[in-house]
Design a protein around this motif. Structure first.
Motif, PDB file in Angstrom:
ATOM      1  N   LEU A  18       0.881  -1.162   0.000  1.00 26.19           N
ATOM      2  CA  LEU A  18       0.000   0.000   0.000  1.00 26.19           C
ATOM      3  C   LEU A  18       0.918   1.211   0.000  1.00 26.19           C
ATOM      4  O   LEU A  18       1.998   1.170   0.553  1.00 26.19           O
ATOM      5  N   ARG A  19       0.499   2.285  -0.598  1.00 30.10           N
ATOM      6  CA  ARG A  19       1.268   3.524  -0.563  1.00 30.10           C
ATOM      7  C   ARG A  19       0.538   4.480   0.356  1.00 30.10           C
ATOM      8  O   ARG A  19      -0.553   4.929   0.046  1.00 30.10           O
ATOM      9  N   LEU A  20       1.129   4.767   1.489  1.00 30.87           N
ATOM     10  CA  LEU A  20       0.584   5.731   2.443  1.00 30.87           C
ATOM     11  C   LEU A  20       1.437   6.978   2.287  1.00 30.87           C
ATOM     12  O   LEU A  20       2.512   7.070   2.861  1.00 30.87           O
ATOM     13  N   LEU A 102      -4.758  -4.982  -6.289  1.00 30.90           N
ATOM     14  CA  LEU A 102      -4.599  -3.738  -5.529  1.00 30.90           C
ATOM     15  C   LEU A 102      -3.175  -3.512  -5.048  1.00 30.90           C
ATOM     16  O   LEU A 102      -2.932  -2.637  -4.211  1.00 30.90           O
ATOM     17  N   ASP A 103      -2.224  -4.270  -5.569  1.00 33.71           N
ATOM     18  CA  ASP A 103      -0.822  -4.070  -5.201  1.00 33.71           C
ATOM     19  C   ASP A 103      -0.397  -2.669  -5.613  1.00 33.71           C
ATOM     20  O   ASP A 103      -0.516  -2.290  -6.776  1.00 33.71           O
ATOM     21  N   GLY A 104       0.048  -1.875  -4.654  1.00 35.56           N
ATOM     22  CA  GLY A 104       0.452  -0.500  -4.913  1.00 35.56           C
ATOM     23  C   GLY A 104      -0.637   0.523  -4.622  1.00 35.56           C
ATOM     24  O   GLY A 104      -0.442   1.714  -4.838  1.00 35.56           O
ATOM     25  N   LEU A 105      -1.793   0.071  -4.129  1.00 42.49           N
ATOM     26  CA  LEU A 105      -2.913   0.958  -3.822  1.00 42.49           C
ATOM     27  C   LEU A 105      -2.431   2.173  -3.032  1.00 42.49           C
ATOM     28  O   LEU A 105      -1.766   2.036  -2.017  1.00 42.49           O
ATOM     29  N   ALA A 106      -2.767   3.359  -3.509  1.00 39.35           N
ATOM     30  CA  ALA A 106      -2.329   4.598  -2.857  1.00 39.35           C
ATOM     31  C   ALA A 106      -3.481   5.200  -2.067  1.00 39.35           C
ATOM     32  O   ALA A 106      -4.559   5.443  -2.614  1.00 39.35           O
TER      33      ALA A 106
END
Length: 126
Positions: A18-20, A102-106
């Motif tokens: 996830l990108r937080l 959803l790999d990389g979901l920001a």
């Protein structure tokens, strides 16, 4: 979905990111976004424990990712509609189940404002 599994020892079968903001957060397929964020000690709130009852785990989904998520279920949509400042970019972290698409979901943690604690006009002052 493993809502109550916030333990740090859980080993993901497949790691997603996830990108937080600029910070990557490791997540496992089948986890909710809430579980991944709690495991990463991000400070996200969840008063109801991930049961779609409080709205404190509200997150903002980056525009490029919004169409990748299924629409909110009725309960989530109703709760989001009742929270101040909610836009179409908001979702509840407890209601998004992660999969390989959803790999990389920001996302951004965007908890709704809390209620005002003004003194009631019915209270007496001494």
């Amino acid at each position: 979905m493993r809502d109550a599994d916030f333990s740090e020892d859980a080993t993901p079968d497949l790691t997603l990111t996830l990108r937080l903001g600029e910070t990557p957060v490791a997540a496992a397929v089948g986890d909710s976004v809430l579980v991944a964020l709690r495991r990463a000690a991000t400070g996200i709130r969840c008063i109801c424990g991930g049961r779609c009852a409080c709205g404190t785990c509200r997150v903002r989904i980056a525009e490029a990712w919004q169409a990748c998520l299924p629409p909110p279920a009725r309960n989530e949509a109703r709760l989001l509609a009742a929270l101040p400042g909610t836009t179409g970019a908001h979702r509840l972290a407890c209601q998004i189940t992660l999969d390989t698409t959803l790999d990389g979901l920001a996302i951004e943690i965007d908890s709704p404002p809390t209620r005002s604690t003004k003194t009631s006009s019915l209270e007496t002052t001494e």
